[in-house]
Design a protein around this motif. Structure first.
Motif: not given
Length: 51
Positions: A32-33, A16-19, A24-26
């Motif tokens: 940035s791109f 759940d935390v990883s999702r 957030e990282e995506l």
């Protein structure tokens, strides 16, 4: 030229935390791109492609 993969540790084993961290990282990477997208915004806010 450049990298083909971006590897980032989410520093968790909890699914759940990883999702949440993945999203957030995506978002951070997409922002940035977006700087290199080649779109110029006019003063009225409308997009204009580079010549």
């Amino acid at each position: 030229m450049g990298k083909r993969e971006i590897k980032i540790s989410l520093r968790t084993r909890d699914p759940d935390v990883s999702r949440i961290r993945h999203l957030e990282e995506l978002l951070r990477i997409e922002q940035s791109f977006a700087q290199f997208d080649g779109v110029v915004v006019r003063s009225d806010g409308s997009p204009r492609g580079l010549p």
